[in-house]
Enzyme design. Structure first.
Site, PDB file in Angstrom:
ATOM      1  N   ARG A  63       0.849  -1.183   0.000  1.00  0.00           N
ATOM      2  CA  ARG A  63       0.000   0.000   0.000  1.00  0.00           C
ATOM      3  C   ARG A  63       0.886   1.234   0.000  1.00  0.00           C
ATOM      4  NH1 ARG A  63      -3.100  -3.256  -1.133  1.00  0.00           N
ATOM      5  NH2 ARG A  63      -5.229  -3.645  -0.376  1.00  0.00           N
ATOM      6  N   GLU A  93      -4.318   7.417  -5.751  1.00  0.00           N
ATOM      7  CA  GLU A  93      -4.513   6.617  -6.960  1.00  0.00           C
ATOM      8  C   GLU A  93      -5.846   6.977  -7.614  1.00  0.00           C
ATOM      9  OE1 GLU A  93      -4.126   2.508  -5.900  1.00  0.00           O
ATOM     10  OE2 GLU A  93      -2.087   2.735  -5.178  1.00  0.00           O
ATOM     11  N   HIS A 135      -0.878   0.074  -9.966  1.00  0.00           N
ATOM     12  CA  HIS A 135      -1.535  -0.810  -8.993  1.00  0.00           C
ATOM     13  C   HIS A 135      -2.173  -2.013  -9.690  1.00  0.00           C
ATOM     14  CE1 HIS A 135      -3.575  -0.927  -4.767  1.00  0.00           C
ATOM     15  NE2 HIS A 135      -3.143  -2.115  -5.162  1.00  0.00           N
TER      16      HIS A 135
END
Length: 317
Positions: A236, A265, A284
């Site tokens: 993360r 994000e 991601h």
């Protein structure tokens, strides 16, 4: 009246084709929403008509304020069995049930090693140079005999450690809850936090994000690292202090970073991680794989079917 079902966070426009959603035709109508997260006003207008919303991991935040603006919402279904972006307590108080799914456990470790190998051997630059008609731009690094540091030796960290062992790397690990005995069970050497950062040639982050882990890779930790070391984060974004990492990279305090996760994000358009030469960044995609998405969406369908039958499964609380 048919239940209105939203499958949101479908940024790649793939959800409709990964599984057969017609299994829900007897329950309601499925709508696929491809928009990025927005402010609560926009989200409330976008989602106000739906009784069921399927979310992809932690892309869209459902806090108490947003949940209160969705009076029709009865069921939230998330990919995975943990989602820090959902206020599950607030949902429960509003009578909204929250269900999860299993995960394909190999996707993140595989992506971690793709990043490690690509960054170590400078594969992106070499491949791009070849497309431009060039040939052999530099020397790649090596992994055999080097030290792999694992920050967080949980299920994913252990898989990453085993890959490192196959590559002939010495593997060390630390986390606040890790013991020497548990590390030894994985054939990993337990070290202190400072020793982890000082000794690692590749340091890979695999902690769960919490108040305790937020910002744990700070300026001090980065300063402990070798100038030749690579930092890898597929866990993360907020576990790493981004401003400290940017400064360390700009000053060449470490050799580079391979990152799949970020504080914000999608990553802002003019973020330094998009332009720093020593950063290999991916959007991601650690869990974004065919097998993982098939598992997520097929079990989301099962969750909705069970909820509609009055016997919900995989409830989160």
């Amino acid at each position: 009246m048919a239940v209105q079902i939203a499958v949101i966070d479908d940024w790649q426009d793939v959800a409709s084709g990964v599984v057969d959603w017609s299994a829900l035709e007897g329950i309601g109508e499925v709508h696929f929403v491809h928009d990025y997260p927005a402010d609560n006003d926009t989200l409330a207008k976008r989602l106000e008509t739906f009784q069921v919303i399927c979310v992809m991991r932690e892309r869209t935040r459902f806090d108490d304020d947003l949940l209160r603006r969705l009076p029709n919402l009865k069921l939230l279904v998330t990919g995975g069995m943990r989602n820090a972006a959902l206020d599950i307590k607030a949902a429960g108080a509003l009578g909204i049930q929250v269900c999860g799914t299993d995960s394909y456990k190999h996707a993140a470790p595989e992506l971690t090693w793709a990043l490690i190998m690509a960054a170590t051997r400078n594969l992106v630059n070499e491949a791009n140079a070849l497309r431009q008609g060039k040939w052999q731009q530099g020397l790649g690094g090596d992994l055999h005999g080097k030290t792999l540091g694992i920050l967080g030796l949980g299920s994913i960290g252990q898989r990453v450690a085993r890959f490192g062992q196959v590559f002939g790397m010495r593997v060390i690990a630390w986390s606040e809850n890790l013991t020497a005995e548990r590390a030894a069970e994985a054939d990993v050497t337990y070290v202190s936090k400072q020793e982890l950062f000082e000794q690692a040639d590749v340091l890979s982050v695999h902690l769960v994000l919490s108040d305790r882990s937020r910002g744990i890779v700070d300026a001090q930790a980065l300063d402990w690292m070798k100038p030749t070391a690579l930092l890898v984060n597929t866990a993360r974004g907020p576990i790493v202090d981004e401003s400290a990492l940017i400064k360390a990279l700009q000053k060449n305090r470490i050799a580079g970073a391979a990152l799949d996760v970020f504080e914000q994000e999608p990553l802002p358009a003019h973020h330094p991680f998009r332009t720093l030469d020593t950063v290999l960044a991916t959007p991601h995609v650690g869990y974004v794989s065919q097998q993982n998405y098939h598992l997520f969406f097929s079990q989301m369908i099962e969750d909705i079917q069970a909820w509609a039958a009055g016997a919900p499964i995989r409830l989160l609380s």
